[in-house]
Write an enzyme that holds these catalytic residues in place. Structure first.
Site, PDB file in Angstrom:
ATOM      1  N   HIS A  59     -34.032 -43.647   7.165  1.00 34.81           N
ATOM      2  CA  HIS A  59     -32.645 -43.645   7.661  1.00 34.81           C
ATOM      3  C   HIS A  59     -31.819 -42.531   7.004  1.00 34.81           C
ATOM      4  O   HIS A  59     -30.657 -42.742   6.667  1.00 34.81           O
ATOM      5  CB  HIS A  59     -31.980 -45.013   7.440  1.00 34.81           C
ATOM      6  CG  HIS A  59     -32.523 -46.066   8.347  1.00 34.81           C
ATOM      7  ND1 HIS A  59     -32.139 -46.194   9.665  1.00 34.81           N
ATOM      8  CD2 HIS A  59     -33.443 -47.035   8.133  1.00 34.81           C
ATOM      9  CE1 HIS A  59     -32.799 -47.215  10.223  1.00 34.81           C
ATOM     10  NE2 HIS A  59     -33.607 -47.731   9.318  1.00 34.81           N
ATOM     11  N   ASP A  61     -32.701 -39.056   8.166  1.00 35.74           N
ATOM     12  CA  ASP A  61     -32.832 -37.860   9.033  1.00 35.74           C
ATOM     13  C   ASP A  61     -31.583 -37.653   9.878  1.00 35.74           C
ATOM     14  O   ASP A  61     -31.082 -36.534  10.005  1.00 35.74           O
ATOM     15  CB  ASP A  61     -34.120 -37.905   9.888  1.00 35.74           C
ATOM     16  CG  ASP A  61     -34.254 -39.098  10.821  1.00 35.74           C
ATOM     17  OD1 ASP A  61     -33.471 -40.070  10.701  1.00 35.74           O
ATOM     18  OD2 ASP A  61     -35.142 -39.062  11.707  1.00 35.74           O
ATOM     19  N   SER A 163     -44.606 -45.010  17.930  1.00 33.07           N
ATOM     20  CA  SER A 163     -45.298 -44.953  19.220  1.00 33.07           C
ATOM     21  C   SER A 163     -44.372 -44.381  20.288  1.00 33.07           C
ATOM     22  O   SER A 163     -44.809 -43.675  21.195  1.00 33.07           O
ATOM     23  CB  SER A 163     -45.782 -46.345  19.629  1.00 33.07           C
ATOM     24  OG  SER A 163     -44.699 -47.195  19.928  1.00 33.07           O
ATOM     25  N   ASP A 207     -39.501 -38.166  13.740  1.00 36.93           N
ATOM     26  CA  ASP A 207     -40.742 -38.603  14.394  1.00 36.93           C
ATOM     27  C   ASP A 207     -41.339 -37.494  15.252  1.00 36.93           C
ATOM     28  O   ASP A 207     -42.544 -37.248  15.241  1.00 36.93           O
ATOM     29  CB  ASP A 207     -40.473 -39.829  15.270  1.00 36.93           C
ATOM     30  CG  ASP A 207     -39.827 -40.954  14.482  1.00 36.93           C
ATOM     31  OD1 ASP A 207     -39.817 -40.865  13.247  1.00 36.93           O
ATOM     32  OD2 ASP A 207     -39.327 -41.905  15.105  1.00 36.93           O
TER      33      ASP A 207
HETATM   34  P1  ADP Z   1     -41.934 -47.501  17.537  1.00 39.42           P
HETATM   35  O1  ADP Z   1     -41.496 -47.872  16.163  1.00 39.42           O
HETATM   36  O2  ADP Z   1     -43.359 -47.873  17.786  1.00 39.42           O
HETATM   37  O3  ADP Z   1     -41.605 -46.093  17.890  1.00 39.42           O
HETATM   38  P2  ADP Z   1     -39.873 -48.199  19.455  1.00 39.42           P
HETATM   39  O4  ADP Z   1     -39.049 -49.435  19.429  1.00 39.42           O
HETATM   40  O5  ADP Z   1     -39.173 -46.937  19.128  1.00 39.42           O
HETATM   41  O6  ADP Z   1     -41.080 -48.467  18.488  1.00 39.42           O
HETATM   42  O7  ADP Z   1     -40.516 -48.019  20.907  1.00 39.42           O
HETATM   43  C1  ADP Z   1     -41.769 -48.536  21.309  1.00 39.42           C
HETATM   44  C2  ADP Z   1     -41.904 -48.540  22.834  1.00 39.42           C
HETATM   45  O8  ADP Z   1     -42.655 -47.391  23.271  1.00 39.42           O
HETATM   46  C3  ADP Z   1     -42.698 -49.722  23.353  1.00 39.42           C
HETATM   47  O9  ADP Z   1     -41.907 -50.888  23.507  1.00 39.42           O
HETATM   48  C4  ADP Z   1     -43.210 -49.203  24.698  1.00 39.42           C
HETATM   49  O10 ADP Z   1     -42.213 -49.304  25.699  1.00 39.42           O
HETATM   50  C5  ADP Z   1     -43.438 -47.723  24.416  1.00 39.42           C
HETATM   51  N1  ADP Z   1     -44.867 -47.495  24.106  1.00 39.42           N
HETATM   52  C6  ADP Z   1     -45.431 -47.347  22.900  1.00 39.42           C
HETATM   53  N2  ADP Z   1     -46.777 -47.158  23.005  1.00 39.42           N
HETATM   54  C7  ADP Z   1     -47.059 -47.187  24.321  1.00 39.42           C
HETATM   55  C8  ADP Z   1     -48.264 -47.047  25.112  1.00 39.42           C
HETATM   56  N3  ADP Z   1     -49.461 -46.854  24.557  1.00 39.42           N
HETATM   57  N4  ADP Z   1     -48.146 -47.130  26.454  1.00 39.42           N
HETATM   58  C9  ADP Z   1     -46.952 -47.332  27.029  1.00 39.42           C
HETATM   59  N5  ADP Z   1     -45.803 -47.455  26.366  1.00 39.42           N
HETATM   60  C10 ADP Z   1     -45.843 -47.396  25.032  1.00 39.42           C
HETATM   61  P1  NG1 Z   2     -38.941 -45.512  14.420  1.00 33.75           P
HETATM   62  O1  NG1 Z   2     -38.933 -46.720  13.622  1.00 33.75           O
HETATM   63  O2  NG1 Z   2     -40.263 -44.821  14.467  1.00 33.75           O
HETATM   64  O3  NG1 Z   2     -38.443 -45.699  15.831  1.00 33.75           O
HETATM   65  C1  NG1 Z   2     -36.548 -44.411  13.740  1.00 33.75           C
HETATM   66  C2  NG1 Z   2     -36.017 -43.058  14.207  1.00 33.75           C
HETATM   67  C3  NG1 Z   2     -36.210 -41.969  13.139  1.00 33.75           C
HETATM   68  C4  NG1 Z   2     -35.657 -42.420  11.788  1.00 33.75           C
HETATM   69  C5  NG1 Z   2     -36.246 -43.789  11.433  1.00 33.75           C
HETATM   70  C6  NG1 Z   2     -35.662 -44.354  10.165  1.00 33.75           C
HETATM   71  C7  NG1 Z   2     -36.165 -42.461  16.570  1.00 33.75           C
HETATM   72  C8  NG1 Z   2     -37.025 -41.940  17.653  1.00 33.75           C
HETATM   73  N1  NG1 Z   2     -36.741 -42.629  15.393  1.00 33.75           N
HETATM   74  O4  NG1 Z   2     -37.952 -44.411  13.688  1.00 33.75           O
HETATM   75  O5  NG1 Z   2     -35.570 -40.770  13.562  1.00 33.75           O
HETATM   76  O6  NG1 Z   2     -34.249 -42.446  11.805  1.00 33.75           O
HETATM   77  O7  NG1 Z   2     -36.016 -44.738  12.465  1.00 33.75           O
HETATM   78  O8  NG1 Z   2     -35.940 -43.546   9.078  1.00 33.75           O
HETATM   79  O9  NG1 Z   2     -34.991 -42.714  16.794  1.00 33.75           O
HETATM   80 MG    MG Z   3     -39.648 -45.244  17.962  1.00 31.65          MG
END
Ligand code: ADP
Ligand code: NG1
Ligand code: MG
Length: 478
Positions: A59, A61, A163, A207
């Site tokens: 938290h 960036d 992801s 990320d």
């Molecule tokens: P993360 O911490 O994994 O980045 P986020 O809350 O930012 O989590 O977002 C994750 C979302 O990305 C999932 O709910 C889904 O909608 C999408 N996602 C991740 N991996 C896949 C995949 N292999 N195929 C389709 N959608 C995906």
């Molecule tokens: P994750 O948890 O991977 O979605 C998020 C933010 C980063 C950073 C971290 C906390 C996005 C795509 N990613 O990561 O930029 O702020 O939380 O360090 O918003």
């Molecule tokens: Mg994410």
């Protein structure tokens, strides 16, 4: 229109086109056969974008400060074919829980609004973020008429291993490469970070940066404005283990994440105003630091003097900034409820102290004066302090995360912390080469074996050692 940092695209290395290794080949063949069965065509190329684990710098960036992540083995793969006889975007996913998607006019995606969801976005909207971002930077004459894409991914979703950014960045890279448009890794990362904000989360860019800049064998210190990555050589004997708390948290489904971004911006503006500075141009905590010309340690002391402990009310912030609630809502960029309270002091303190921990982490890794045991002890302590701060000052942990961190410590971790945004997700723990096998087995026993949530799960996918891997790559099928 998306612009890279400083308004212009910066040059640099482009994404490597590589031969798939044996491990990738098996997945690639399965993905290609899914592609063929859906589209009755051969895919022409494949893009691979990894997830990441952030070792320290959580938290910070979006406040302008450096972070220290590494790319991991788990990734998103997209098999792609450009279609010049059809205007559609057709999307399919190997995992049937993600439904196929079709839009008849690819060019219209430029105008799509992608943040209008209540229960969290559908998966394909992340892909559309990347396509929209790409269409905004690819010259019109190069853009493909249509695109066919098949996705498969093995990054545990909604768990802080990025992801979402792997998917957005893969969609961007797929569209850019299908258009034969050249972009540097840094530009891809910057455009992809802006593009992911279309989903509604105001992330800082870590990320997407590591997704493109990641390098096997080293973690990276990522600096922003301008975006730069510096190798951080981790100690030979250190091993980082990722463990999933089995509590998911989709960032775009709640206001948790954006509220923290807002609290940091308001903290910066209130501090600026109290120090007699023009606050409207202040957007990030680093802006106040630069205006005051103070060190990170001095900033922590300034926070304690200028910001009070009890949460700020909306009305008080308006009074300090000498602005109206309407104006405050307008500049907040996220919906704000006037009854909401803001913990400005606690959030700002976390950010300045965490930013300093990132720099210490790198210095400890690079120090020639420390013996191996001291180096590991100091890195472990920095990780543990980071977790305490995320828990108590930033309040973005989760009861299952805290129990998992304690379990990791009880199993002999040298340090353990929440990784990623939090409110669930994963922890990263540091152990040593000679102890890693026992550590993982003991953690399985301690945290997962008697846990209802873990019943029937293949634990290899939820608790595993990891090492720095390469960032995004492009592969051809022949
Ligand atoms: P993360 O911490 O994994 O980045 P986020 O809350 O930012 O989590 O977002 C994750 C979302 O990305 C999932 O709910 C889904 O909608 C999408 N996602 C991740 N991996 C896949 C995949 N292999 N195929 C389709 N959608 C995906
Ligand atoms: P994750 O948890 O991977 O979605 C998020 C933010 C980063 C950073 C971290 C906390 C996005 C795509 N990613 O990561 O930029 O702020 O939380 O360090 O918003
Ligand atoms: Mg994410």
């Amino acid at each position: 229109m998306l612009a890279a940092q400083n308004g212009s695209l910066i040059g640099g290395e482009t994404i490597s086109i590589l031969k798939p290794d044996e491990r990738l080949k098996a997945r690639l063949n399965a993905l290609a056969s899914h592609f063929r069965s859906r589209f009755q065509r051969e895919p022409s190329f494949l893009v691979r974008v990894p997830g990441r684990v952030n070792l320290i710098g959580e938290h910070v960036d979006y406040c302008g400060y450096s972070v220290c992540p590494m790319a991991i083995e788990q990734d998103v793969l997209v098999a792609v074919c450009r279609s010049d006889d059809d205007d559609a975007l057709r999307l399919t996913n190997v995992d049937s829980k993600y439904q196929d998607y079709l839009h008849n006019d690819l060019q219209e995606i430029r105008e799509f609004r992608l943040d209008d969801h209540t229960l969290g976005p559908a998966w394909y909207k992340y892909f559309l973020c990347g396509v929209k971002g790409a269409l905004e930077v690819i010259p019109e004459k190069r853009r493909p008429r249509g695109v066919l894409a098949a996705v498969c991914g093995n990054i545990p979703p909604n768990a802080g291993l990025s992801s979402s950014s792997a998917l957005v960045s893969a969609a961007l890279l797929a569209t850019v490469h299908a258009s034969q448009h050249e972009m540097s890794k840094e530009d891809m990362a910057t455009v992809s970070a802006s593009a992911e904000r279309y989903i509604g989360t105001q992330g800082g860019g870590m990320d997407q940066a590591i997704a493109f800049l990641g390098k096997a064998g080293s973690a990276k210190l990522i600096e922003f404005n301008p975006l730069r990555g510096f190798d951080v050589t981790l100690p030979d004997d250190a091993v980082f283990v990722i463990a999933h708390s089995l509590a998911d948290h989709n960032k775009a489904a709640t206001n948790d994440f954006n509220t923290r971004v807002l609290e940091c911006r308001l903290a910066a503006q209130v501090m600026a105003r109290r120090r007699g500075l023009e606050w409207h141009s202040v957007q990030k905590l680093i802006d106040v630091q630069q205006l005051l010309g103070a060190s990170l340690e001095e900033m922590a002391a300034i926070v304690s003097r200028e910001l009070h402990e009890p949460p700020y009310e909306h009305k008080e912030i308006c009074q300090i900034l000498d602005t109206t609630p309407e104006e405050l809502n307008r500049i907040s960029k996220v919906p704000v409820d006037t009854t909401q309270k803001f913990k400005l002091r606690q959030r700002a303190l976390h950010v300045f102290e965490e930013a300093a921990r990132v720099l210490s982490f790198r210095s400890v890794c690079e120090s020639k004066d420390l013996d191996a045991a001291d180096r590991l002890r100091q890195l472990g302590n920095l990780m543990s302090s980071s977790h305490s701060s995320l828990q108590s000052l930033y309040e973005c942990s989760h009861p299952r995360i805290d129990v998992l961190v304690e379990a990791a410590n009880a199993c002999g971790a040298l340090g353990a912390r929440l990784t990623g945004a939090g409110w669930g997700g994963c922890v990263v723990a540091m152990t040593t080469n000679d102890r890693v096998e026992d550590f993982v087995e003991n953690l399985k026993k301690k945290f997962y074996h008697n846990d209802e949530c873990a019943k029937g799960l293949d634990l290899m996918r939820y608790v595993f050692p990891t090492e720095p891997k390469n960032g995004a790559s492009i592969h051809y099928f022949q």
